[in-house]
Design an enzyme around this catalytic site. Structure first.
Site, PDB file in Angstrom:
ATOM      1  N   LYS A 508       0.853  -1.187   0.000  1.00  0.00           N
ATOM      2  CA  LYS A 508       0.000   0.000   0.000  1.00  0.00           C
ATOM      3  C   LYS A 508       0.888   1.238   0.000  1.00  0.00           C
ATOM      4  CE  LYS A 508      -4.097  -1.806   2.346  1.00  0.00           C
ATOM      5  NZ  LYS A 508      -5.093  -1.541   3.405  1.00  0.00           N
ATOM      6  N   ASP A 617     -17.209  -2.398   9.134  1.00  0.00           N
ATOM      7  CA  ASP A 617     -17.517  -2.556   7.701  1.00  0.00           C
ATOM      8  C   ASP A 617     -17.280  -4.000   7.289  1.00  0.00           C
ATOM      9  OD1 ASP A 617     -18.277  -1.996   5.144  1.00  0.00           O
ATOM     10  OD2 ASP A 617     -16.441  -0.962   4.566  1.00  0.00           O
ATOM     11  N   ASP A 635      -9.032  -4.523   5.981  1.00  0.00           N
ATOM     12  CA  ASP A 635      -9.511  -3.162   6.277  1.00  0.00           C
ATOM     13  C   ASP A 635     -10.000  -2.987   7.707  1.00  0.00           C
ATOM     14  OD1 ASP A 635      -8.872  -2.498   3.735  1.00  0.00           O
ATOM     15  OD2 ASP A 635     -10.908  -2.514   2.942  1.00  0.00           O
TER      16      ASP A 635
END
Length: 812
Positions: A508, A617, A635
């Site tokens: 990332k 989420d 995440d």
């Protein structure tokens, strides 16, 4: 400055006075000198996890656990690990007296814990002390002459405005009497108060004249009127309820704690630190130390050493106290209590003074008055010195702030992360100013790019995670994430024992137009992954490149994409894609394969819950699949701005996954482990429909109404009744009634063990059934893959599935 100093001084002096006034703790004479017994009460609710701990002494040789005089042994619900015992899914059968017997060379310590598991939830009980009084008054009223209702305790009804924080239980009482016995009813905002007007309903206790509402939310605000009436008259009283929504903030530390402490050599010193935090705090105790004869590094920040840090089995109450046993003169110095949550960091410091053992000669003993004066003067001197030191430090370093790198045993204290970039100097100035220091701060919700052209920044190096840039070979892009882009790469020598081994990884990194907030969020995600640690069923951090170039965060690579697309690619031919009806999947999934997917995700979420991490989420799109079909949750370390997003607009800041959100998160923005369990129930539905879109054909506006009315999705065709009941348990309206992830792991483990590998799925039946039928108001373009209420456009790779209604093809 004077006011703050005065508060600190008074806190120190008050603590000192209390410590002087406290009498010494001694055992009664009748207690045998070799035995010490302590009794501790322990209350729990049905379904709770009971954790009993034995406070160990240094001279303990053995530990035994006994319940009601019988030796305890491990069962499927009881786990014993030395000084600790854990009982999952508690029930009334677990009531009793638990004894922890620790044997030492000179004495035996017995700690008795009286465990009481109630038969019902506390919200269903009414423990008001006036119940008996009310009952007796009613009986007396019945024997008297007929009269209209009158308040029996008007003095207890004087407080009309009740302001309480969200998630608390509220009880309003209107005690009255009359003959015949009056009836009680309640109004909300001058209208009849119905059970379906709030999630979870409410309780009316007529015998105690009370209204009880559990887990209040902001929508419960309003005026509540009790009407007490009989045939001779009626009276009423109105209460006003204000529910205060908890706003996120960094931890708040109680003023004056920890306090400066003075002890003699060989005794025990104790520091206390009271932490208030809505998000779960992470607490550490630090000691300031010397390196090469200096307590301060060249950049002006002091060196510290971690003494105590929170673990899986430590409670916040344990972390709020630091014990230093058998202190020496080397232990004297400055100690810091550090508390951090997802919002920020706070810390308070205190000093420890180690004194020589006083001579026992009577002539040298100080009187209590002299001792108090000495303590007051010492405390005042240390507070003054500390204030002067802080003032001098801030005058010399006005632009530097403090923060802690909590991952190093010995590290520097810094409050924010310095980011270095090139600065253009205009004019003819001959200054050598070729770089400036930018502090990473949170931006407003607009997130305007502030670091365009960012090419270089400076972060403290973490030797445990640092990877040399020449050991990383970047490859093709994999996609764009919240902070920037993700690329495939090959890392050489990640395994220290195999320095030449090449590992395929994902990296990332920031985009070229990254903002300061993007950088802050990426660093926060990296630090969160460090703190949470490694687990087989989460995406693990493998390393990072923080020096001499852009920030690279190296994580595990998953070759099979996310779980949603993984399931859709393996649908049998009966569910062919509209753009390729001849497509045959390479692999068919069995029932056991699907249960295994759910089991692995539950294991990962159970681990995150044990680390006090709330995902917020959880969905199939955020679960990644490795080459070996291992499920990994992704995440979980993202910093999500959930408090400034309009529910009915698509914004550049983010999209709310409303179809996966629990009602309390959707309507009141309350996020807990229980709201993650609701999302897991939706993920289960996704798994057993092989990537189906939740609530198919239901408009978002209608979805809100359906959830409030208690509607839930129907059972998928190839899902067993047991698994569907598990989904419905996850979708319980009351968060406290949903299962924990630990319970879900146990249930799925049992189902997995009983499953057969040969149970391949027959998916000739539709996968997008839902009992409330709604007309499809969209065009014929496929759009079943919407992730949130903001997305009504088809995804580019979305397969068009046949539309069914009650087993038949639904006309568009």
């Amino acid at each position: 400055m004077f006011s703050g100093m005065s508060l600190l001084l008074w806190g120190v002096l008050l603590g000192a006075a209390l410590s002087v006034a406290r009498p010494p703790s001694t055992l009664p004479d009748e207690v045998a000198p070799k035995t010490k017994t302590e009794v501790e009460p322990y209350s729990a609710q049905p379904g709770d996890r009971i954790t009993l701990q034995c406070r160990l002494r240094e001279d303990v040789q053995s530990i035994n656990w006994v319940k009601n005089g019988v030796q305890l042994s491990e069962t499927n619900r009881t786990r014993i690990t030395g000084e600790e015992i854990q009982i999952s899914n508690a029930g009334p059968e677990d009531n009793g007296v638990y004894a922890c017997v620790t044997n030492g060379p000179s004495r035996t310590y017995t700690v008795l814990c009286s465990v009481n598991v109630s038969d019902a939830l506390p919200s269903a009980e009414d423990d008001d002390e006036d119940d008996d009084n009310s009952s007796s008054e009613e009986k007396a009223a019945e024997n008297s002459k007929p009269n209209r209702p009158l308040w029996s305790h008007p003095e207890k009804m004087e407080k009309k405005l009740h302001a309480v924080p969200a998630a608390k239980t509220v009880k309003f009482r209107c005690p009255a009497n009359g003959t015949p016995t009056p009836t009680l009813r309640w109004l909300k905002n001058n209208r009849a108060f119905q059970q379906d007007q709030r999630i979870g309903g409410y309780k009316v206790r007529s015998q105690t004249w009370s209204l009880i509402m559990d887990s209040v939310v902001p929508s419960d605000k309003g005026n509540y009127t009790c009407i007490v009436e009989n045939k001779y008259g009626a009276i009423n009283h109105t209460y006003q309820l204000d529910v205060v929504e908890r706003s996120p903030h960094r931890p708040i530390l109680q003023a004056g704690l920890p306090a400066n402490t003075s002890v003699t050599v060989g005794t025990t010193a104790e520091f206390s630190c009271k932490v208030y935090s809505d998000p779960q705090p992470h607490i550490q105790w630090l000691r300031h130390i010397e390196i090469n004869g200096s307590r301060v590094a060249s950049d002006g920040f002091p060196y510290v050493e971690i003494l105590k840090t929170a673990g899986v089995n430590t409670s916040d109450k344990d972390m709020e106290v630091l014990h230093l046993r058998n202190v020496t003169f080397e232990d004297a110095g400055q100690y810091t209590c550090l508390a951090a949550n997802s919002i920020g960091i706070s810390h308070h410091s205190a000093w420890l003074t180690v004194l020589k053992v006083e001579d026992n000669k009577p002539a040298l003993l100080a009187s209590p008055l002299q001792l108090e004066i000495i303590i007051y003067c010492t405390g005042a001197a240390f507070v003054s010195a500390m204030v002067v030191t802080i003032i001098i430090f801030k005058m010399k370093h006005p632009s530097k702030k403090s923060d802690f790198n909590s991952q190093l045993a010995v590290h520097k204290l810094a409050k924010s992360i310095p980011v270095r970039r090139q600065v253009t100097v205009s004019g003819d100035s001959s200054s050598s100013m070729n770089s400036g220091v930018i502090l990473v701060r949170r931006l407003s919700s607009s997130g305007t790019p502030m670091l365009s052209g960012l090419s270089e920044y400076e972060l403290p190096e973490d030797p445990r995670w640092e990877v040399a840039r020449d050991r990383l070979i970047l490859g093709k892009p994999l996609g764009e994430g919240c902070f920037g882009q993700v690329v495939m790469a090959e890392a050489i020598g990640l395994d220290k024992e195999k320095p030449n081994k090449v590992t395929k990884v994902a990296v990332k990194m920031l985009k070229s137009d990254a903002s300061e907030k993007d950088l802050s969020d990426l660093i926060s995600e990296m630090e969160m992954m460090k703190m949470i640690g490694k687990h087989k069923n989460i995406i693990n951090l493998l390393g990072a490149c923080t020096q001499d170039g852009p920030l690279y965060v190296i994580v595990e690579y998953t070759s099979k994409g996310n779980l949603r697309e993984y399931l859709r690619a393996r649908r049998p031919p009966a569910m062919e894609y509209c753009y390729n009806p001849t497509c045959v999947p390479d692999q068919l999934l069995s029932f056991k394969d699907l249960v295994s997917c759910a089991y692995q995700v539950a294991r990962g979420m159970d681990y995150l819950a044990s680390k006090k991490c709330i995902h917020r989420d959880l969905a199939a799109r955020n679960v990644l699949v490795t080459e070996d079909n291992i499920m990994k949750i992704a995440d979980f370390g993202l910093a999500r701005d959930i408090h400034h997003i309009d529910y009915y607009k698509k914004t550049t800041n983010g999209r709310l996954p409303v179809k996966w959100m629990a009602p309390e998160a959707l309507f009141d923005r309350i996020y807990t482990h229980q709201s993650d369990v609701w999302s897991f129930g939706v993920l289960l539905w996704e798994i057993f429909t092989l990537g189906g879109s939740p609530y198919p054909g239901v408009p978002m506006e209608e979805l809100f109404k359906l959830l409030k009315e208690g509607h839930r999705m129907d059972k998928p065709t190839n899902c067993t009744n047991e698994l569907y009941m598990m989904m419905k348990d996850c979708w319980h309206a009351m968060p406290s009634q949903r299962p924990t992830f630990n319970q879900l792991v146990e249930d799925l483990d049992r189902i997995l063990a009983l499953s057969s590998n040969q149970e391949y799925l027959d998916l000739s039946m539709p996968v997008n059934q839902y009992s409330p039928c709604f007309p499809d108001t969209r065009s014929s373009t496929c759009s079943s893959g919407e992730d949130s209420m903001f997305s009504h456009d088809p995804l580019p790779d979305e397969p068009c599935l046949p539309k069914y209604s009650n087993g038949g093809l639904k006309k568009r």
